[in-house]
Structure formats: C-alpha cells, structure tokens
Design a protein around this motif. Sequence first.
Motif, PDB file in Angstrom:
ATOM      1  N   LEU A  15      -2.674 -14.425  -3.708  1.00 23.65           N
ATOM      2  CA  LEU A  15      -3.539 -13.508  -2.969  1.00 23.65           C
ATOM      3  C   LEU A  15      -4.791 -13.161  -3.768  1.00 23.65           C
ATOM      4  N   GLN A  16      -4.620 -12.916  -5.049  1.00 21.77           N
ATOM      5  CA  GLN A  16      -5.760 -12.578  -5.894  1.00 21.77           C
ATOM      6  C   GLN A  16      -6.725 -13.757  -6.022  1.00 21.77           C
ATOM      7  N   GLN A  22     -13.388 -15.290  -1.615  1.00 21.89           N
ATOM      8  CA  GLN A  22     -14.000 -14.795  -0.390  1.00 21.89           C
ATOM      9  C   GLN A  22     -15.474 -14.499  -0.611  1.00 21.89           C
ATOM     10  N   GLY A  23     -16.266 -14.866   0.363  1.00 16.98           N
ATOM     11  CA  GLY A  23     -17.696 -14.596   0.297  1.00 16.98           C
ATOM     12  C   GLY A  23     -18.002 -13.155   0.623  1.00 16.98           C
ATOM     13  N   LEU A  31     -11.451  -9.354   6.431  1.00 19.01           N
ATOM     14  CA  LEU A  31     -10.420 -10.113   5.731  1.00 19.01           C
ATOM     15  C   LEU A  31     -10.308  -9.644   4.285  1.00 19.01           C
ATOM     16  N   THR A  32     -11.434  -9.440   3.642  1.00 24.10           N
ATOM     17  CA  THR A  32     -11.443  -8.978   2.253  1.00 24.10           C
ATOM     18  C   THR A  32     -10.767  -7.618   2.130  1.00 24.10           C
ATOM     19  N   GLN A  33     -11.049  -6.718   3.035  1.00 25.40           N
ATOM     20  CA  GLN A  33     -10.420  -5.398   3.008  1.00 25.40           C
ATOM     21  C   GLN A  33      -8.910  -5.508   3.220  1.00 25.40           C
ATOM     22  N   SER A  34      -8.500  -6.375   4.112  1.00 27.54           N
ATOM     23  CA  SER A  34      -7.067  -6.567   4.357  1.00 27.54           C
ATOM     24  C   SER A  34      -6.380  -7.160   3.135  1.00 27.54           C
ATOM     25  N   LEU A  35      -7.017  -8.124   2.505  1.00 26.33           N
ATOM     26  CA  LEU A  35      -6.453  -8.708   1.287  1.00 26.33           C
ATOM     27  C   LEU A  35      -6.322  -7.654   0.199  1.00 26.33           C
ATOM     28  N   ASP A  36      -7.340  -6.812   0.061  1.00 21.65           N
ATOM     29  CA  ASP A  36      -7.290  -5.743  -0.937  1.00 21.65           C
ATOM     30  C   ASP A  36      -6.113  -4.805  -0.680  1.00 21.65           C
ATOM     31  N   ARG A  37      -5.874  -4.483   0.566  1.00 24.73           N
ATOM     32  CA  ARG A  37      -4.755  -3.592   0.912  1.00 24.73           C
ATOM     33  C   ARG A  37      -3.421  -4.226   0.531  1.00 24.73           C
ATOM     34  N   ASN A  40      -2.995  -4.296  -3.216  1.00 27.25           N
ATOM     35  CA  ASN A  40      -2.660  -2.957  -3.709  1.00 27.25           C
ATOM     36  C   ASN A  40      -1.194  -2.617  -3.470  1.00 27.25           C
ATOM     37  N   VAL A  41      -0.653  -3.039  -2.338  1.00 31.73           N
ATOM     38  CA  VAL A  41       0.764  -2.796  -2.063  1.00 31.73           C
ATOM     39  C   VAL A  41       1.622  -3.546  -3.076  1.00 31.73           C
ATOM     40  N   PHE A  42       1.296  -4.812  -3.314  1.00 31.08           N
ATOM     41  CA  PHE A  42       2.057  -5.611  -4.272  1.00 31.08           C
ATOM     42  C   PHE A  42       2.001  -4.998  -5.671  1.00 31.08           C
TER      43      PHE A  42
END
Length: 59
Positions: A15-16, A22-23, A31-37, A40-42
Amino acid sequence: MPVRQKDAQRALELLQQYRSKQGSAEEDRQLTQSLDRVINVFQSQLFSALLGKNILHNK
C-alpha cells in the motif's frame, strides 16, 4: 481465515509503495486520501493489538 502478521506487514508495504506512485492530479486525490486512511489503520495500535503484536506501529 486469520490474518497473519507477515501478511499484514506485506500488505502495508505494498500500500505504501502504491501510494508513493500516485500523482498529484485532482482525479487521484480521492484515491490518495483513501490509501492514506487504510495505511493509517494498518499502522494503528488497535490493528496491531488485534494481530497480537505491535509490529506494524511505526509512529
């Protein structure tokens, strides 16, 4: 099927890596915000505790 710690660590790494590629275009923002969330959970203490060890907590 239980989540194994090494699988969770590998998922976090992937994921990281994906997040870093991501551009900055507007269409990538959600998508970037969702990946960050998810990342953060992980990395949260609760998720680590649920796995049984504090191996994913990097803060």
